[in-house]
Design a protein around this motif. Sequence first.
Motif, short mmCIF file in Angstrom:
data_model
loop_
_atom_site.label_atom_id
_atom_site.label_comp_id
_atom_site.label_asym_id
_atom_site.label_seq_id
_atom_site.Cartn_x
_atom_site.Cartn_y
_atom_site.Cartn_z
N ARG A 65 0.88 -1.06 0.03
CA ARG A 65 -0.26 -0.19 0.12
C ARG A 65 0.80 1.25 0.17
O ARG A 65 0.16 2.25 -0.05
N MET A 66 2.43 1.03 -0.02
CA MET A 66 2.99 2.27 0.07
C MET A 66 2.79 3.41 -1.03
O MET A 66 2.81 4.52 -0.67
N ARG A 67 2.76 2.99 -2.32
CA ARG A 67 2.54 3.84 -3.29
C ARG A 67 1.40 4.76 -2.96
O ARG A 67 1.38 5.77 -3.11
N LEU A 68 0.27 3.97 -2.67
CA LEU A 68 -0.86 4.87 -2.51
C LEU A 68 -0.90 5.78 -1.39
O LEU A 68 -1.43 6.67 -1.35
N LEU A 69 -0.03 5.27 -0.21
CA LEU A 69 0.07 6.11 1.01
C LEU A 69 1.01 7.33 0.58
O LEU A 69 0.63 8.60 1.21
N VAL A 70 1.86 7.49 0.00
CA VAL A 70 2.75 8.37 -0.52
C VAL A 70 1.92 9.21 -1.35
O VAL A 70 2.00 10.73 -0.95
N THR A 71 1.21 8.66 -2.16
CA THR A 71 0.43 9.66 -3.25
C THR A 71 -0.76 10.67 -2.47
O THR A 71 -0.92 11.57 -2.47
N LEU A 72 -1.15 9.49 -1.26
CA LEU A 72 -2.25 10.38 -0.37
C LEU A 72 -1.58 11.33 0.29
O LEU A 72 -2.10 12.61 0.55
N GLY A 73 -0.26 11.25 0.88
CA GLY A 73 0.29 12.41 1.53
C GLY A 73 0.64 13.57 0.69
O GLY A 73 0.42 14.58 1.15
N ALA A 78 0.55 17.76 1.25
CA ALA A 78 1.08 18.70 0.71
C ALA A 78 0.21 19.68 -0.44
O ALA A 78 0.05 20.77 -0.14
N LEU A 79 -0.35 18.86 -1.53
CA LEU A 79 -0.84 19.88 -2.50
C LEU A 79 -2.20 20.56 -1.94
O LEU A 79 -2.53 21.67 -2.25
N PHE A 80 -2.91 19.82 -1.13
CA PHE A 80 -4.17 20.37 -0.40
C PHE A 80 -3.83 21.60 0.21
O PHE A 80 -4.46 22.97 0.02
N LEU A 81 -2.97 21.64 1.10
CA LEU A 81 -2.33 22.77 2.04
C LEU A 81 -1.68 23.88 1.06
O LEU A 81 -1.92 25.05 1.64
N ILE A 82 -1.12 23.55 0.30
CA ILE A 82 -0.63 24.57 -0.57
C ILE A 82 -1.69 25.72 -1.21
O ILE A 82 -1.58 26.57 -1.22
N PHE A 83 -2.56 24.87 -1.84
CA PHE A 83 -3.73 25.70 -2.36
C PHE A 83 -4.52 26.42 -1.41
O PHE A 83 -4.95 27.45 -1.36
N VAL A 84 -4.83 25.83 -0.57
CA VAL A 84 -5.69 26.24 0.53
C VAL A 84 -4.97 27.56 1.47
O VAL A 84 -5.63 28.69 1.60
N ASN A 85 -3.78 27.12 1.98
CA ASN A 85 -3.15 28.53 2.55
C ASN A 85 -2.85 29.31 1.64
O ASN A 85 -2.88 30.75 2.05
N GLY A 104 -15.65 20.30 -2.76
CA GLY A 104 -15.46 18.96 -2.59
C GLY A 104 -15.92 17.63 -2.75
O GLY A 104 -15.95 16.54 -3.09
N VAL A 105 -17.37 18.16 -2.19
CA VAL A 105 -18.47 16.89 -2.35
C VAL A 105 -18.78 16.97 -3.82
O VAL A 105 -18.86 15.57 -4.34
N PRO A 106 -19.05 17.79 -4.64
CA PRO A 106 -19.65 17.41 -5.97
C PRO A 106 -18.34 16.68 -6.65
O PRO A 106 -18.39 15.84 -7.58
N PHE A 107 -17.02 17.27 -6.26
CA PHE A 107 -15.59 16.71 -7.27
C PHE A 107 -15.82 15.37 -6.64
O PHE A 107 -15.37 14.46 -7.76
N SER A 108 -15.99 14.84 -5.45
CA SER A 108 -15.82 13.33 -4.90
C SER A 108 -16.76 12.61 -5.62
O SER A 108 -16.67 11.57 -6.27
N LEU A 109 -17.96 13.09 -5.96
CA LEU A 109 -19.01 12.33 -6.76
C LEU A 109 -18.76 12.16 -8.31
O LEU A 109 -18.77 10.95 -8.74
N LEU A 156 -9.11 24.46 -6.51
CA LEU A 156 -8.06 23.49 -6.69
C LEU A 156 -7.86 22.60 -5.72
O LEU A 156 -7.45 21.36 -5.65
N GLY A 157 -7.93 23.14 -4.31
CA GLY A 157 -7.65 22.63 -3.21
C GLY A 157 -8.40 21.53 -2.88
O GLY A 157 -8.28 20.26 -2.57
N THR A 158 -9.88 21.99 -3.08
CA THR A 158 -11.00 20.61 -2.81
C THR A 158 -10.71 19.53 -3.93
O THR A 158 -11.10 18.52 -3.37
N LEU A 159 -10.43 19.94 -5.09
CA LEU A 159 -10.19 18.97 -6.00
C LEU A 159 -9.10 17.91 -5.48
O LEU A 159 -9.04 16.75 -5.66
N ALA A 160 -7.88 18.44 -5.25
CA ALA A 160 -6.94 17.69 -4.64
C ALA A 160 -7.30 16.73 -3.41
O ALA A 160 -6.91 15.55 -3.43
N PHE A 161 -8.09 17.38 -2.75
CA PHE A 161 -8.50 16.64 -1.47
C PHE A 161 -9.47 15.66 -1.95
O PHE A 161 -9.58 14.46 -1.53
N ALA A 162 -10.42 15.78 -2.86
CA ALA A 162 -11.31 14.89 -3.40
C ALA A 162 -10.48 13.59 -4.11
O ALA A 162 -10.93 12.60 -3.76
#
Length: 297
Positions: A65-73, A78-85, A104-109, A156-162
Motif C-alpha cells: 500500500r506504500m505507493r498509495l500512501l505516498v500519493t495520499l500524503g 502537501a498539495l491540498f494545504l498549498i492551495f488552501v493556505n 469537494g463534495v461534487p468533485f468526489s461524486l 483546486l484545493g478541494t479537487l486535490a482533497f477529493a
Amino acid sequence: MSAERPAPLAPRDLIVAAIVNLVWGLNIIAVKMSVEAVPPLAAGGLRLLVVLLVCISWLRVVPGRMRLLVTLGLLNGALFLIFVNLSLRVSDNVSALAIAGQLGVPFSLILGVVFLKERIALPRLIGIAMSFGGVVLLVFDPAVVGEVAGLLLTTLGTLAFAIGSLLQRRLAGVPVLTLYAWIGLIGAAVLFAMSAVMEPGAIARLPDLRLGDFGWILFSALGSTMMGQVGMAWLLQRHPIATVMPLTLGSPVIAVLASSLAFGTVLTPLMIVGGMITMTGVAIITLRSARPARPVP
C-alpha cells in the motif's frame, strides 16, 4: 426476515457530531490567522508536523500500500494545504472561500462516476449543477470580484482533497491514524522543502512564533485534522453512512457565518443566494449519497 435496524443516535453521538461540525466550521478562521502570522508554506508544514508528532506511534510500513500512501500524503497533505493556505493568504473575503470550499463534495461524486463507474441519477446531477452554479454566481458579486484568484486556488484545493479521498477508498483496512501519520510525514517534508526555497528565512523564524499564533496552527492540526477526522471515523464505526453523512451539513454554515463575524465580511444578497444554492446542491448530493441501496429482490 427483516434486516437488523441500525442503533439510534445516542446523546454522545450527537455531541461528537456537533464537535466535528464545530471544528471543521471554525478551521477556516484558524487557517486564515495562521497564514497571516506565518508564510503559507511554512504554516502548512508546521501544521502537518504537529499531526505527525501526534500520530507517529502509528507510522508503519503497510506492505503493498506504500505507493498509495505516498500519493495520499502528496495530495491530502502537501498539495491540498498549498492551495488552501495560498488562497487564504491572497484573499480577504473568507466567507466566499468557505462557500467555494464545499466543492469537494461534487468533485468526489464526479470522480467516483469517472473512475469507479458509480451510477448517478438526476437528483445528484442537479446537486452538482447547483453546487458549481452557486460558486460561479459569486464571481459576479462586486464584493467578491477581487477574490477570483482565491476562489480558483480553493477550488483546486478541494479537487486535490477529493482525489485523495478517492484513494482512501483503496486504503480500506489501514488504520486512520496510520493514514494521517503518513500524510503528516510526507506533507510536512514537501511543504518545509518548498518553504526553504520559496520563503527564505520563514523556517528559521518559527521558533520565535508567538504562542497565540501557534495556537491557530495547533487548532487546525488537532481540531480539524485530528478531532474532526477521528470523530467521523468513530461515528462511521457505530452507525451506517446514511445516518452519519447528513450530520456534517452544519459545518459549511458555521464556516460562512463564523468567518463573516470574525473578519467583518458583509454577506451581500448575491453571496447569500450563491451560498444557499451551493449548500443546497451539497445537501442534495450528501443526502442522496447517504441513502442505502435498495435490496435486490
